[in-house]
Every structure is written in structure tokens, then in C-alpha cells.
Design a protein around this motif. Structure first.
Motif, PDB file in Angstrom:
ATOM      1  N   UNK A 175     -17.450   0.711   4.624  1.00  0.00           N
ATOM      2  CA  UNK A 175     -16.175   1.402   4.434  1.00  0.00           C
ATOM      3  C   UNK A 175     -15.894   1.531   2.943  1.00  0.00           C
ATOM      4  N   UNK A 176     -15.129   2.568   2.616  1.00  0.00           N
ATOM      5  CA  UNK A 176     -14.688   2.749   1.233  1.00  0.00           C
ATOM      6  C   UNK A 176     -13.462   3.644   1.219  1.00  0.00           C
ATOM      7  N   UNK A 177     -12.657   3.501   0.178  1.00  0.00           N
ATOM      8  CA  UNK A 177     -11.477   4.343   0.024  1.00  0.00           C
ATOM      9  C   UNK A 177     -10.903   4.179  -1.376  1.00  0.00           C
ATOM     10  N   UNK A 178      -9.932   5.026  -1.657  1.00  0.00           N
ATOM     11  CA  UNK A 178      -9.078   4.875  -2.830  1.00  0.00           C
ATOM     12  C   UNK A 178      -7.722   4.449  -2.305  1.00  0.00           C
ATOM     13  N   UNK A 179      -7.002   3.688  -3.097  1.00  0.00           N
ATOM     14  CA  UNK A 179      -5.719   3.176  -2.648  1.00  0.00           C
ATOM     15  C   UNK A 179      -4.750   3.121  -3.820  1.00  0.00           C
ATOM     16  N   UNK A 180      -3.497   3.459  -3.533  1.00  0.00           N
ATOM     17  CA  UNK A 180      -2.421   3.298  -4.512  1.00  0.00           C
ATOM     18  C   UNK A 180      -1.611   2.086  -4.054  1.00  0.00           C
ATOM     19  N   UNK A 202       0.863  -1.180   0.000  1.00  0.00           N
ATOM     20  CA  UNK A 202       0.000   0.000   0.000  1.00  0.00           C
ATOM     21  C   UNK A 202       0.898   1.228   0.000  1.00  0.00           C
ATOM     22  N   UNK A 203       0.756   2.064  -1.038  1.00  0.00           N
ATOM     23  CA  UNK A 203       1.538   3.279  -1.134  1.00  0.00           C
ATOM     24  C   UNK A 203       0.823   4.469  -0.536  1.00  0.00           C
ATOM     25  N   UNK A 204      -0.498   4.491  -0.647  1.00  0.00           N
ATOM     26  CA  UNK A 204      -1.285   5.601  -0.113  1.00  0.00           C
ATOM     27  C   UNK A 204      -2.738   5.172  -0.002  1.00  0.00           C
ATOM     28  N   UNK A 246     -10.299  -1.375 -10.372  1.00  0.00           N
ATOM     29  CA  UNK A 246      -9.056  -0.727 -10.800  1.00  0.00           C
ATOM     30  C   UNK A 246      -9.432   0.506 -11.605  1.00  0.00           C
ATOM     31  N   UNK A 247      -8.999   1.653 -11.124  1.00  0.00           N
ATOM     32  CA  UNK A 247      -9.273   2.923 -11.795  1.00  0.00           C
ATOM     33  C   UNK A 247      -8.201   3.244 -12.834  1.00  0.00           C
ATOM     34  N   UNK A 248      -6.936   2.887 -12.509  1.00  0.00           N
ATOM     35  CA  UNK A 248      -5.826   3.205 -13.401  1.00  0.00           C
ATOM     36  C   UNK A 248      -4.668   2.267 -13.074  1.00  0.00           C
ATOM     37  N   UNK A 249      -3.916   1.913 -14.090  1.00  0.00           N
ATOM     38  CA  UNK A 249      -2.751   1.055 -13.902  1.00  0.00           C
ATOM     39  C   UNK A 249      -1.634   1.618 -14.756  1.00  0.00           C
ATOM     40  N   UNK A 250      -0.506   1.955 -14.128  1.00  0.00           N
ATOM     41  CA  UNK A 250       0.660   2.460 -14.841  1.00  0.00           C
ATOM     42  C   UNK A 250       1.881   1.687 -14.344  1.00  0.00           C
ATOM     43  N   UNK A 251       2.504   0.942 -15.232  1.00  0.00           N
ATOM     44  CA  UNK A 251       3.643   0.085 -14.888  1.00  0.00           C
ATOM     45  C   UNK A 251       3.267  -0.800 -13.700  1.00  0.00           C
ATOM     46  N   UNK A 252       3.979  -0.694 -12.571  1.00  0.00           N
ATOM     47  CA  UNK A 252       3.724  -1.550 -11.418  1.00  0.00           C
ATOM     48  C   UNK A 252       2.896  -0.856 -10.336  1.00  0.00           C
ATOM     49  N   UNK A 253       2.131   0.165 -10.718  1.00  0.00           N
ATOM     50  CA  UNK A 253       1.298   0.896  -9.758  1.00  0.00           C
ATOM     51  C   UNK A 253      -0.157   0.827 -10.213  1.00  0.00           C
ATOM     52  N   UNK A 254      -1.025   0.467  -9.268  1.00  0.00           N
ATOM     53  CA  UNK A 254      -2.464   0.452  -9.545  1.00  0.00           C
ATOM     54  C   UNK A 254      -3.161   1.416  -8.598  1.00  0.00           C
ATOM     55  N   UNK A 263      -6.809   1.973  -7.096  1.00  0.00           N
ATOM     56  CA  UNK A 263      -8.058   1.224  -6.972  1.00  0.00           C
ATOM     57  C   UNK A 263      -9.050   1.978  -6.096  1.00  0.00           C
ATOM     58  N   UNK A 264     -10.323   1.643  -6.266  1.00  0.00           N
ATOM     59  CA  UNK A 264     -11.375   2.071  -5.354  1.00  0.00           C
ATOM     60  C   UNK A 264     -11.927   0.812  -4.724  1.00  0.00           C
TER      61      UNK A 264
END
Length: 141
Positions: free
Chosen positions: A129-134, A83-85, A107-115, A117-118
């Protein structure tokens, strides 16, 4: 696509006692659904309640289960993620021991090795519960 019941440990890098998903219910290109029965022995259960940290980890592991399922379909190994953020975390209720929570990750966006998500967790039909996560996926060494 509905996933046949299988050992969740083949799809996620986490191991006991830190497993926060029980079953992969469905997975497709951008959406994964999992379940978790909250049990008293869970390391993130305190006084019979799954903690906020448990909910966040559940969302991350739901994403990991979807990624692991895709990797297995292509004969690739399951890669660890980190989890990055966490952004816009909202917790409306905490599930208790005996509750089954359902988690959906998109998955909202995927760039190289980073996704990006919601994630959304429901219990008995209500969003708890809900969140966005990198999430950063570890590259092969």
C-alpha cells in the motif's frame, strides 16, 4: 538514526485498542520507519485480514511516531494529529494475521501545523500500500 526499542505509547497519542504501530525502527528529519505485527485482536482486522482502513491508520500512526520521537527529543509533549486528506491511495494486497508490515513515511512538506507525507507499507519485501496524506497537528491550548 536507529531508535532503541521503547514503549510506542510514549510516542503516539493513540491508545489501545486503536494502536496500529508496534515499534519505531528509525527516525530522522524527514523519514520514519515502523513495524506492526498484524494480530487477530486488532480492531481493524476482519476475517484474519487487516483492512484498508487499518493500512491508512498505520501510515498515519507511523507519521505520529516520528513526530512524537522528535517532540520527546526536545522535551515537548506528544501532540494529537488528524488526517485531513488521503490522496492517491493504492492498495495492492492486504496483510493477514501473523504478517509483520513495515511502514516508511517521508515528510514532503511542512507548513505551520500541517504536514504532507508520503507513506509506503511493505510486507515480505513487497509494497502492499502507498498514499499521500495531509496531517493536521493540534496546537497546544
Amino acid at each position: 538514526m536507529t531508535i532503541p526499542t521503547q514503549d510506542i505509547l510514549t510516542l503516539i497519542p493513540q491508545r489501545w485498542p486503536f494502536v496500529m504501530v508496534d515499534e519505531l525502527v528509525s527516525s530522522n528529519d524527514d523519514t520514519t520507519q515502523t513495524t506492526l505485527l498484524v494480530q487477530a485482536g486488532n480492531v481493524l482486522v476482519n476475517d484474519g485480514i487487516l483492512s484498508e482502513a487499518g493500512l491508512v491508520e498505520n501510515i498515519a500512526q507511523a507519521a505520529a511516531a516520528g513526530a512524537g520521537y522528535v517532540a520527546r527529543q526536545f522535551g515537548k509533549p506528544v501532540k494529537p494529529g488528524f488526517i485531513g486528506a488521503v490522496k492517491n491511495l493504492e492498495v495492492f494486497a492486504l496483510p493477514k494475521v501473523g504478517d509483520t508490515i513495515e511502514t516508511e513515511v517521508k515528510i514532503e512538506n511542512r507548513v505551520f501545523d500541517v504536514s504532507i507525507i508520503k507513506g509506503k507499507i511493505t510486507c515480505e519485501g513487497s509494497t502492499i500500500a502507498q498514499c499521500e496524506m495531509k496531517i493536521f497537528i493540534q496546537s497546544q491550548q
